[in-house]
Design a protein around this motif. Structure first.
Motif, PDB file in Angstrom:
ATOM      1  N   VAL A  12      14.376   0.092   3.481  1.00  0.00           N
ATOM      2  CA  VAL A  12      13.528  -0.019   2.300  1.00  0.00           C
ATOM      3  C   VAL A  12      12.058  -0.083   2.702  1.00  0.00           C
ATOM      4  CG1 VAL A  12      12.873  -1.495   0.365  1.00  0.00           C
ATOM      5  CG2 VAL A  12      15.291  -1.074   0.858  1.00  0.00           C
ATOM      6  N   ALA A  13      11.764  -0.846   3.744  1.00  0.00           N
ATOM      7  CA  ALA A  13      10.383  -0.960   4.211  1.00  0.00           C
ATOM      8  C   ALA A  13       9.856   0.383   4.699  1.00  0.00           C
ATOM      9  CB  ALA A  13      10.297  -1.998   5.330  1.00  0.00           C
ATOM     10  N   SER A  14      10.714   1.122   5.404  1.00  0.00           N
ATOM     11  CA  SER A  14      10.303   2.434   5.911  1.00  0.00           C
ATOM     12  C   SER A  14      10.029   3.404   4.769  1.00  0.00           C
ATOM     13  CB  SER A  14      11.390   3.005   6.832  1.00  0.00           C
ATOM     14  OG  SER A  14      11.585   2.177   7.955  1.00  0.00           O
ATOM     15  N   MET A  15      10.926   3.425   3.789  1.00  0.00           N
ATOM     16  CA  MET A  15      10.757   4.337   2.661  1.00  0.00           C
ATOM     17  C   MET A  15       9.514   3.985   1.855  1.00  0.00           C
ATOM     18  SD  MET A  15      14.751   4.597   1.476  1.00  0.00           S
ATOM     19  CE  MET A  15      14.398   5.575   0.023  1.00  0.00           C
ATOM     20  N   THR A  16       9.256   2.679   1.709  1.00  0.00           N
ATOM     21  CA  THR A  16       8.054   2.251   0.991  1.00  0.00           C
ATOM     22  C   THR A  16       6.802   2.636   1.767  1.00  0.00           C
ATOM     23  OG1 THR A  16       9.269   0.386   0.040  1.00  0.00           O
ATOM     24  CG2 THR A  16       6.870   0.278  -0.017  1.00  0.00           C
ATOM     25  N   VAL A  21       2.392   8.246   2.578  1.00  0.00           N
ATOM     26  CA  VAL A  21       2.166   9.542   3.207  1.00  0.00           C
ATOM     27  C   VAL A  21       2.258  10.609   2.117  1.00  0.00           C
ATOM     28  CG1 VAL A  21       3.006  11.198   4.920  1.00  0.00           C
ATOM     29  CG2 VAL A  21       3.157   8.730   5.372  1.00  0.00           C
ATOM     30  N   HIS A  22       1.358  11.590   2.139  1.00  0.00           N
ATOM     31  CA  HIS A  22       1.270  12.561   1.046  1.00  0.00           C
ATOM     32  C   HIS A  22       1.334  13.980   1.611  1.00  0.00           C
ATOM     33  CE1 HIS A  22       0.022   9.062  -1.259  1.00  0.00           C
ATOM     34  NE2 HIS A  22      -0.926   8.846  -0.359  1.00  0.00           N
ATOM     35  N   ALA A  73       9.290   6.940  -0.838  1.00  0.00           N
ATOM     36  CA  ALA A  73       9.674   8.261  -0.297  1.00  0.00           C
ATOM     37  C   ALA A  73      11.207   8.341  -0.163  1.00  0.00           C
ATOM     38  CB  ALA A  73       9.018   8.463   1.060  1.00  0.00           C
ATOM     39  N   PRO A  74      11.773   9.539  -0.252  1.00  0.00           N
ATOM     40  CA  PRO A  74      11.107  10.840  -0.417  1.00  0.00           C
ATOM     41  C   PRO A  74      10.878  11.229  -1.872  1.00  0.00           C
ATOM     42  CG  PRO A  74      13.421  11.209  -0.033  1.00  0.00           C
ATOM     43  CD  PRO A  74      13.225   9.710   0.024  1.00  0.00           C
TER      44      PRO A  74
END
Length: 254
Positions: A12-16, A21-22, A73-74
Motif C-alpha cells: 500500500v505504501a509503495s502504491m501510494t 509519479v506522473h 498507482a497504477p
C-alpha cells in the motif's frame, strides 16, 4: 500473519508513493480557480455553459475532482492520462486564450460529439453516471456555434486559393485533413465530387441520399450552415464570412 500484514502495508505504501509519479504528465500543476470562473467571458447560452461546467469540467479543466483512488498507482496513472489527453483537446480553464476561430471549431466539435453520443466516453460514465448527457443537455450543446443569422451573403467572382489554404489551416483542420479521413471526410478532390461518397467515412443518411454535387453554389450554402442543407448533418461548423467561404472554395477547386 504478521508477515502478511507487513507485506500488505509495504504494498500500500509503495502504491501510494508511486501515485506521486506522473508518467503521462501531471495535470495537478494547473491551479484550480473555482468552477464559477470557467467560461466567464464565453459567448454561449447559460444552458450550454451549465452543461459544460457540470458535465465536462472534471476532465476538461483544472477543476478536476480527484477521488481517493485517483491518488494510488497504477489507477492514478490511468486517470491522469485521461485528464492530460482531455486537456489537449479542450481546456475550459484556458478558454479565453483561444482565438475566436479556435473557439468556433471547438463549439462545432462539442455539438457534434454531444449529438453522436461520443461524449462523455463510456469508461468515464462507468464511474460517473451523473455526467450522462440528458436530452436537454444535448439540445443546449447542439446550438453551439450555430449560424444565428449572421452569415454574410455570397460574393461573386473568383476567390483566392492561397488565402483559402490559410482559412482551411486556421478553421478546418480541427476536424478535416485533405488526404485522410479524420472526424470529417478527407477533402482532397471535394470540388466536383458527389456528396457522401468518400470510401470508409460514416456519413449521415441524409447526406448520402442528398444527390448533391459539390460546386460553388452547394459548397457556399453548406459552409453557410450545414443544417440548412441537410437537417441531420453531422457537421456543425459554419463559415460566416463570405470572403472566407469564397477563398476556401477556390482552394478546394484547384
Amino acid at each position: 500473519m504478521r508477515r502478511v500484514w507487513l507485506v500488505a502495508a509495504l504494498l500500500v505504501a509503495s502504491m501510494t508513493g508511486l501515485g506521486y509519479v506522473h508518467p503521462f504528465g501531471n495535470p495537478h500543476v494547473e491551479e484550480a480557480q473555482g468552477r464559477g470562473r470557467l467560461l466567464e467571458g464565453a459567448n454561449l447560452s447559460p444552458a450550454a455553459k451549465g452543461v459544460l461546467v457540470s458535465k465536462c469540467a472534471d476532465c476538461h479543466s483544472s477543476e478536476t475532482h480527484w477521488p481517493v483512488y485517483a491518488r494510488v498507482a497504477p489507477g492514478s496513472w490511468l486517470i491522469e492520462r485521461d485528464v492530460v489527453e482531455a486537456h489537449k483537446h479542450m481546456d475550459l480553464s484556458r478558454w479565453e486564450l483561444l482565438s475566436v476561430e479556435q473557439q468556433q471549431v471547438l463549439f462545432a466539435k462539442i455539438s457534434s460529439e454531444a449529438k453522436s453520443g461520443d461524449m462523455p466516453p463510456l469508461q468515464y460514465l462507468a464511474l460517473h453516471w451523473g455526467a450522462k448527457l440528458t436530452q436537454a443537455d444535448v439540445e443546449a450543446l447542439s446550438k453551439l456555434g450555430k449560424n444565428a443569422g449572421n452569415t454574410e451573403a455570397t460574393l461573386t467572382g473568383a476567390g483566392n486559393a492561397t488565402r483559402g489554404k490559410m482559412v482551411f489551416d486556421k478553421r478546418c483542420t480541427g476536424c478535416h485533413s485533405m488526404e485522410i479521413n479524420e472526424e470529417g471526410p478527407k477533402l482532397a478532390g471535394v470540388y466536383g465530387r458527389k456528396a457522401g461518397t468518400v470510401p470508409g467515412f460514416d456519413y449521415s443518411q441524409g447526406l448520402k441520399n442528398s444527390g448533391l454535387t459539390w460546386n460553388e453554389a452547394t459548397l457556399d450554402k453548406w459552409l453557410s450552415g450545414p443544417d440548412s442543407v441537410i437537417p441531420d448533418a453531422k457537421m456543425d461548423f459554419y463559415v460566416p464570412k463570405a470572403e472566407e467561404r469564397r477563398d476556401l472554395i477556390a482552394y478546394f477547386k484547384q
